[in-house]
Design an enzyme around this catalytic site. Structure first.
Site, mmCIF file in Angstrom:
data_model
loop_
_atom_site.group_PDB
_atom_site.id
_atom_site.type_symbol
_atom_site.label_atom_id
_atom_site.label_comp_id
_atom_site.label_asym_id
_atom_site.label_seq_id
_atom_site.Cartn_x
_atom_site.Cartn_y
_atom_site.Cartn_z
ATOM 1 N N GLY A 132 0.845 -1.073 -0.072
ATOM 2 C CA GLY A 132 -0.121 0.274 0.047
ATOM 3 C C GLY A 132 0.929 1.250 -0.010
ATOM 4 C CD GLN A 170 3.316 5.592 2.938
ATOM 5 O OE1 GLN A 170 2.453 5.300 2.484
ATOM 6 N NE2 GLN A 170 4.271 4.931 3.460
ATOM 7 C CB CYS A 177 5.049 1.933 7.680
ATOM 8 S SG CYS A 177 4.623 3.574 6.968
ATOM 9 C CG LEU A 178 6.585 1.000 1.753
ATOM 10 C CD1 LEU A 178 6.094 1.171 0.436
ATOM 11 C CD2 LEU A 178 7.964 -0.102 1.604
ATOM 12 C CG HIS A 190 -0.668 1.150 7.646
ATOM 13 N ND1 HIS A 190 0.324 0.625 8.239
ATOM 14 C CD2 HIS A 190 0.075 1.949 6.692
ATOM 15 C CE1 HIS A 190 1.476 1.110 8.023
ATOM 16 N NE2 HIS A 190 1.300 1.826 6.834
ATOM 17 C CD GLU A 191 -1.595 2.351 2.797
ATOM 18 O OE1 GLU A 191 -0.932 3.444 3.081
ATOM 19 O OE2 GLU A 191 -0.865 1.412 2.856
ATOM 20 C CG HIS A 226 0.563 6.642 5.763
ATOM 21 N ND1 HIS A 226 1.544 7.149 6.613
ATOM 22 C CD2 HIS A 226 0.454 5.259 5.564
ATOM 23 C CE1 HIS A 226 2.422 5.954 6.710
ATOM 24 N NE2 HIS A 226 1.657 4.975 6.333
HETATM 25 O O1 GNR Z 1 4.193 -2.600 2.468
HETATM 26 C C1 GNR Z 1 3.294 -2.376 3.478
HETATM 27 N N1 GNR Z 1 3.020 -3.605 4.200
HETATM 28 C C2 GNR Z 1 2.157 -3.525 5.466
HETATM 29 C C3 GNR Z 1 2.155 -4.494 6.129
HETATM 30 C C4 GNR Z 1 1.277 -4.678 7.403
HETATM 31 C C5 GNR Z 1 0.594 -3.624 7.510
HETATM 32 C C6 GNR Z 1 0.471 -2.497 6.791
HETATM 33 C C7 GNR Z 1 1.375 -2.558 5.780
HETATM 34 S S1 GNR Z 1 1.329 -1.162 4.456
HETATM 35 C C8 GNR Z 1 3.050 -1.164 4.212
HETATM 36 C C9 GNR Z 1 3.176 -0.055 3.117
HETATM 37 C C10 GNR Z 1 2.879 1.154 3.742
HETATM 38 O O2 GNR Z 1 3.816 1.808 4.325
HETATM 39 N N2 GNR Z 1 2.088 1.788 3.537
HETATM 40 O O3 GNR Z 1 1.598 3.073 3.817
HETATM 41 NI NI NI Z 2 2.654 3.098 5.793
#
Ligand code: GNR
Ligand code: NI
Length: 169
Positions: free
Chosen positions: A46, A51, A94-95, A136-137, A140
């Site tokens: 995601g 980001q 998270c990236l 999670h997204e 952000h």
């Molecule tokens: O790549 C991602 N893996 C992930 C694993 C568990 C819960 C959420 C994520 S999202 C993350 C990519 C990211 O940072 N998205 O904002």
């Molecule tokens: Ni993230």
């Protein structure tokens, strides 16, 4: 298709509350395609627009298995309309917080409304990894990163590790 630069903690931009999109046009679609290219290259499942430094309420996702066919998904102005009382725990990454992972509790299921790639209104009932990832997204989009749910000590340690990692690059 361009690979965009992904910002990392403690970049203050990650605390921005992103603004709703008003027009879904070719420029936005090109940007979302670049987001997807960036997400696949990372690799991640995601990516929210903030980001890559753009404070608009847009996210892309692909939770298909690595070996399966790609299933890109685009969400514009997503709004959570329902969350389950039942929670689930997932070891999140998270990236924008490279190489750091933590167990995070979130509603196991949620429903949301959003605009798709073409600007058409949609709604979906998310479960499993889809539900975890989309929450999670959407965090952000509201300036929240998963380490914000950790104790201040664990959060400080995670940020310090990311800074060290970036410096070593
Ligand atoms: O790549 C991602 N893996 C992930 C694993 C568990 C819960 C959420 C994520 S999202 C993350 C990519 C990211 O940072 N998205 O904002
Ligand atoms: Ni993230």
């Amino acid at each position: 298709m361009n690979i965009l630069n992904i910002i990392t903690v403690p970049d203050p931009l990650l605390k921005t509350v992103s603004v709703p999109v008003t027009v879904v046009d070719d420029e936005l679609r090109a940007f979302m395609d670049d987001m997807l290219t960036t997400m696949y290259a990372a690799p991640g499942i995601g990516l929210a627009a903030i980001q890559v430094g753009r404070p608009i309420r847009v996210l892309v996702m692909d939770i298909a298995d690595e070996d399966a066919e790609k299933k890109p998904q685009y969400f514009i102005n997503p709004e959570v309309t329902w969350t389950s009382d039942e929670l689930t725990t997932f070891n999140e990454g998270c990236l924008s917080v490279p190489d750091q992972y933590a167990d995070i509790d979130r509603p196991a299921e949620c429903k949301l409304t959003y605009l798709d790639y073409h600007g058409n209104p949609q709604n979906v009932h998310a479960t499993g990894l889809f539900a975890t990832c989309i929450q999670h997204e959407i965090d952000h989009l509201n300036g929240i990163v998963f380490i914000d749910y950790l104790s201040s000590l664990k959060k400080t340690i995670a940020i310090r590790k990311v800074k060290k990692l970036i410096k070593e690059d």
